[in-house]
Design a protein around this motif. Structure first.
Motif, short mmCIF file in Angstrom:
data_model
loop_
_atom_site.label_atom_id
_atom_site.label_comp_id
_atom_site.label_asym_id
_atom_site.label_seq_id
_atom_site.Cartn_x
_atom_site.Cartn_y
_atom_site.Cartn_z
N CYS A 131 0.89 -1.17 -0.13
CA CYS A 131 0.09 -0.10 -0.11
C CYS A 131 1.01 1.15 -0.05
N PRO A 132 1.53 1.55 -1.11
CA PRO A 132 2.38 2.69 -1.25
C PRO A 132 1.92 4.21 -0.82
N ALA B 152 11.39 4.59 6.64
CA ALA B 152 10.93 3.75 4.94
C ALA B 152 12.31 3.31 4.60
N GLY B 153 13.19 2.86 5.50
CA GLY B 153 14.38 2.15 4.92
C GLY B 153 15.33 2.86 4.01
N ARG C 183 14.24 3.82 1.37
CA ARG C 183 13.50 4.75 0.52
C ARG C 183 13.21 6.03 1.18
N ILE D 36 10.09 9.59 0.70
CA ILE D 36 9.19 10.19 1.67
C ILE D 36 9.61 11.56 2.07
N MET E 152 8.40 14.27 -0.31
CA MET E 152 7.13 14.27 -0.20
C MET E 152 6.99 15.68 0.96
N HIS F 127 24.62 -4.29 -0.19
CA HIS F 127 25.70 -5.18 0.83
C HIS F 127 25.44 -6.63 0.57
N TYR G 134 31.93 -11.49 8.11
CA TYR G 134 31.19 -12.03 9.27
C TYR G 134 30.97 -13.26 8.43
N GLY H 186 21.78 -6.55 -1.26
CA GLY H 186 20.51 -5.75 -1.05
C GLY H 186 21.02 -4.24 -0.42
N PRO H 187 20.26 -3.37 -0.57
CA PRO H 187 20.36 -2.10 0.19
C PRO H 187 20.47 -2.00 1.45
N THR I 112 12.26 6.67 12.29
CA THR I 112 13.26 5.74 12.57
C THR I 112 13.81 5.48 11.29
N ARG J 46 21.00 0.59 10.00
CA ARG J 46 21.87 -0.34 9.42
C ARG J 46 21.85 -1.53 9.77
N VAL J 47 21.63 -1.64 10.97
CA VAL J 47 21.50 -3.18 11.52
C VAL J 47 20.22 -3.33 12.36
N ILE K 196 17.91 -5.69 12.35
CA ILE K 196 17.51 -6.88 12.59
C ILE K 196 17.94 -6.76 14.13
N GLY K 197 19.27 -6.45 14.36
CA GLY K 197 19.57 -6.38 15.84
C GLY K 197 19.19 -5.47 16.65
C1 LIG Z 1 22.14 -8.51 2.59
C2 LIG Z 1 21.94 -7.87 3.83
C3 LIG Z 1 22.13 -8.28 5.21
C4 LIG Z 1 21.96 -7.72 6.04
N1 LIG Z 1 22.20 -8.31 7.40
C5 LIG Z 1 21.82 -7.76 8.61
C6 LIG Z 1 22.40 -8.43 9.95
O1 LIG Z 1 23.18 -9.38 9.82
N2 LIG Z 1 21.80 -7.72 10.92
C7 LIG Z 1 20.92 -6.69 10.90
O2 LIG Z 1 20.62 -6.19 12.14
N3 LIG Z 1 20.73 -6.37 9.94
C8 LIG Z 1 21.12 -6.59 8.54
N4 LIG Z 1 20.72 -6.00 7.47
C9 LIG Z 1 20.26 -4.76 7.35
C10 LIG Z 1 18.63 -4.73 7.96
O3 LIG Z 1 17.76 -5.67 6.82
C11 LIG Z 1 18.09 -3.29 7.83
O4 LIG Z 1 18.88 -2.67 8.78
C12 LIG Z 1 16.39 -3.25 8.35
O5 LIG Z 1 15.57 -3.96 7.41
C13 LIG Z 1 16.20 -1.77 8.38
O6 LIG Z 1 14.88 -1.69 8.56
P1 LIG Z 1 13.89 -0.57 8.45
O7 LIG Z 1 12.78 -0.81 8.79
O8 LIG Z 1 14.83 0.68 8.78
O9 LIG Z 1 13.90 -0.45 6.64
P2 LIG Z 1 13.09 -1.54 5.81
O10 LIG Z 1 13.33 -2.86 6.42
O11 LIG Z 1 13.73 -1.36 4.37
O12 LIG Z 1 11.64 -1.26 5.76
C14 LIG Z 1 11.10 0.07 5.28
C15 LIG Z 1 9.90 -0.39 4.90
O13 LIG Z 1 9.19 0.78 4.38
C16 LIG Z 1 8.45 0.56 3.14
N5 LIG Z 1 8.31 1.79 2.24
C17 LIG Z 1 9.21 2.42 1.69
N6 LIG Z 1 8.73 3.44 1.10
C18 LIG Z 1 7.32 3.34 1.16
C19 LIG Z 1 6.20 4.08 0.37
N7 LIG Z 1 6.40 4.98 -0.38
N8 LIG Z 1 4.98 3.37 0.90
C20 LIG Z 1 4.64 2.66 1.94
N9 LIG Z 1 5.96 1.91 2.48
C21 LIG Z 1 7.21 2.31 1.99
C22 LIG Z 1 9.22 -0.51 2.51
O14 LIG Z 1 8.60 -1.16 1.54
C23 LIG Z 1 9.81 -1.38 3.57
O15 LIG Z 1 8.84 -2.29 4.07
C24 LIG Z 1 20.92 -6.55 6.32
C25 LIG Z 1 20.66 -6.03 5.02
C26 LIG Z 1 20.91 -6.76 3.75
C27 LIG Z 1 20.54 -6.29 2.58
#
Ligand SMILES: Cc1cc2nc3c(=O)[nH]c(=O)nc-3n(C[C@H](O)[C@H](O)[C@H](O)COP(=O)(O)OP(=O)(O)OC[C@H]3O[C@@H](n4cnc5c(N)ncnc54)[C@H](O)[C@@H]3O)c2cc1C
Length: 356
Positions: A83-84, A114-115, A117, A121, A124, A136, A165, A231-232, A255, A259-260, A262-263
């Motif tokens: 649902c963008p 928005a990670g 992306r 946002i 906007m 990475h 790692y 992935g980015p 938020t 970068r990390v 998951i942790g």
């Molecule tokens: C290869 C790889 C290995 C990794 N290894 C680790 C690890 O070992 N340990 C660790 O802690 N982290 C790791 N990470 C990093 C981890 O995945 C990220 O830090 C984490 O996912 C960031 O979370 P986030 O919620 O900030 O962003 P995201 O997970 O990117 O979530 C952002 C969300 O916003 C949504 N979004 C964006 N724009 C819009 C819009 N306009 N409308 C609606 N929704 C939108 C996206 O669809 C997404 O669902 C790794 C990443 C990669 C690529």
């Protein structure tokens, strides 16, 4: 365990052990023989020791995400997937209208999370986030004979000296590398269809880092690569995340640049919830506060810093180390005079400042 293959890192580990102790966390320094005993896949050649964190571990990110979503739903949240968000409008009373592909949603508060992306946002709302994404990559190996039939998993390894790692994934290894020859992601815009997607494999980029990793993990020489994940990841200009209130805006939160995630994501979520509900957290959050980075951190500066941080992802900051990318960003009037007199400079929010 963090492998230590040079004396600077052994010295740094003593410092880290004492900082951890102050935080109530017990790290140990293992001798090389004990490190190899705990993880027999690691070669002890040239190993000076290993920093051991008894509480470190790993988790399946997909299951973690589902668990958080399940609990959020149980607490009354509604989750709209695929649902963008296409726009955000703030009404005079500070309430928000979130415009989406599937209609508008009224909200008292908005959290931008928005990670990679976040730039879209931010656009906007006319907010420039000092965030750049970096590609990475990790790879998964075929089954490793030494792991077959072994009880329990070998401990996860990080190497601040050789920037990699590894952890056991079924009967093989997952090996991730922070390569020097790294790539930014999405600086010319991101395809709207790049959702739950990966970048193309590019193992050649990792080759210059591979030789010492194969020497440290000789088993890699005997197995093939099963798959590659690229992935980015979002990087902020000063390597910390952007968690908290959006400065100058009402009922808007962030938020981002995580970068990390998951942790660390659970902790940031808890902090943000405390800020939103109680106005403050139980911790000092200045290092996450969006106000710490001002407008000097433009796209070029942030990209230079993102590349530098990526290359140093596992390297510890040494005492008095101020990394050079993007400098000097801001100089005081006395800068040329101090420079001519041989002053050493450090950096505070982009300002070059004499350090000692
Ligand atoms: C290869 C790889 C290995 C990794 N290894 C680790 C690890 O070992 N340990 C660790 O802690 N982290 C790791 N990470 C990093 C981890 O995945 C990220 O830090 C984490 O996912 C960031 O979370 P986030 O919620 O900030 O962003 P995201 O997970 O990117 O979530 C952002 C969300 O916003 C949504 N979004 C964006 N724009 C819009 C819009 N306009 N409308 C609606 N929704 C939108 C996206 O669809 C997404 O669902 C790794 C990443 C990669 C690529």
């Amino acid at each position: 365990m963090r492998l230590l293959t040079d004396q600077d890192n052994v010295d740094a580990s003593h410092h880290i052990i004492s900082v951890a102790k102050g935080l109530g966390i017990d790290f140990d320094l293992l001798d090389p023989a004990e490190a190899v005993r705990r993880n027999p896949l690691v070669s002890g050649d040239g190993l000076l020791g290993a920093l051991w964190d008894d509480l470190d571990g790993d988790i399946d990110p997909a299951q973690l995400c589902q668990a958080l979503a399940r609990r959020a739903r149980k607490a009354g949240a509604e989750i709209n997937r695929n649902c963008p968000v296409t726009g955000l409008t703030q009404k005079p009373g500070n309430e928000w209208i979130v415009h989406t592909d599937r209609g508008d949603i009224a909200a008292e508060h908005v959290v931008i999370a928005a990670g990679y992306r976040v730039g879209e946002i931010g656009g906007m709302l006319d907010i420039g986030y000092p965030v750049i994404a970096m590609e990475h990559m990790y790879f998964l190996t075929e089954d490793i004979p030494d792991l077959a039939g072994r009880e329990g998993r070998v401990p996860m390894v990080r190497c601040p000296c050789d920037s990699f790692y590894t952890r056991q994934e079924r009967q093989g290894l997952l090996v991730g590398i922070y390569e020097h020859n790294c790539r930014t992601f999405g600086m010319d815009g991101i395809d709207p269809d790049f959702v739950n997607a990966l970048c193309p494999d590019d193992l050649d980029r990792l080759l210059p880092r591979m030789a010492p990793i194969f020497e440290r993990l000789p088993c890699l020489g005997n197995v093939g690569i099963r798959s590659v994940v690229n992935g980015p990841i979002a990087y902020v200009a000063d390597a910390g995340p952007l968690v908290g209130k959006q400065p100058g805006r009402r009922n808007l939160w962030s938020t981002n640049g995580i970068r990390v995630g998951i942790g660390e994501g659970g902790g940031y979520g808890k902090m943000l919830a405390q800020m939103m509900v109680h106005g403050e957290t139980e911790w000092d959050t200045w290092q996450l506060d969006l106000r710490r980075i001002t407008s000097f951190a433009n796209t070029e500066y942030t990209a230079l810093k993102a590349v530098e941080d990526y290359r140093h992802q596992f390297r510890w900051h040494m005492p008095h180390e101020h990394r050079p990318a993007g400098r000097p960003a801001k100089t005081p009037p006395l800068y040329p005079l101090l420079q001519a007199k041989g002053a050493a400079f450090g950096v505070v929010n982009g300002w070059e400042r004499t350090s000692f």
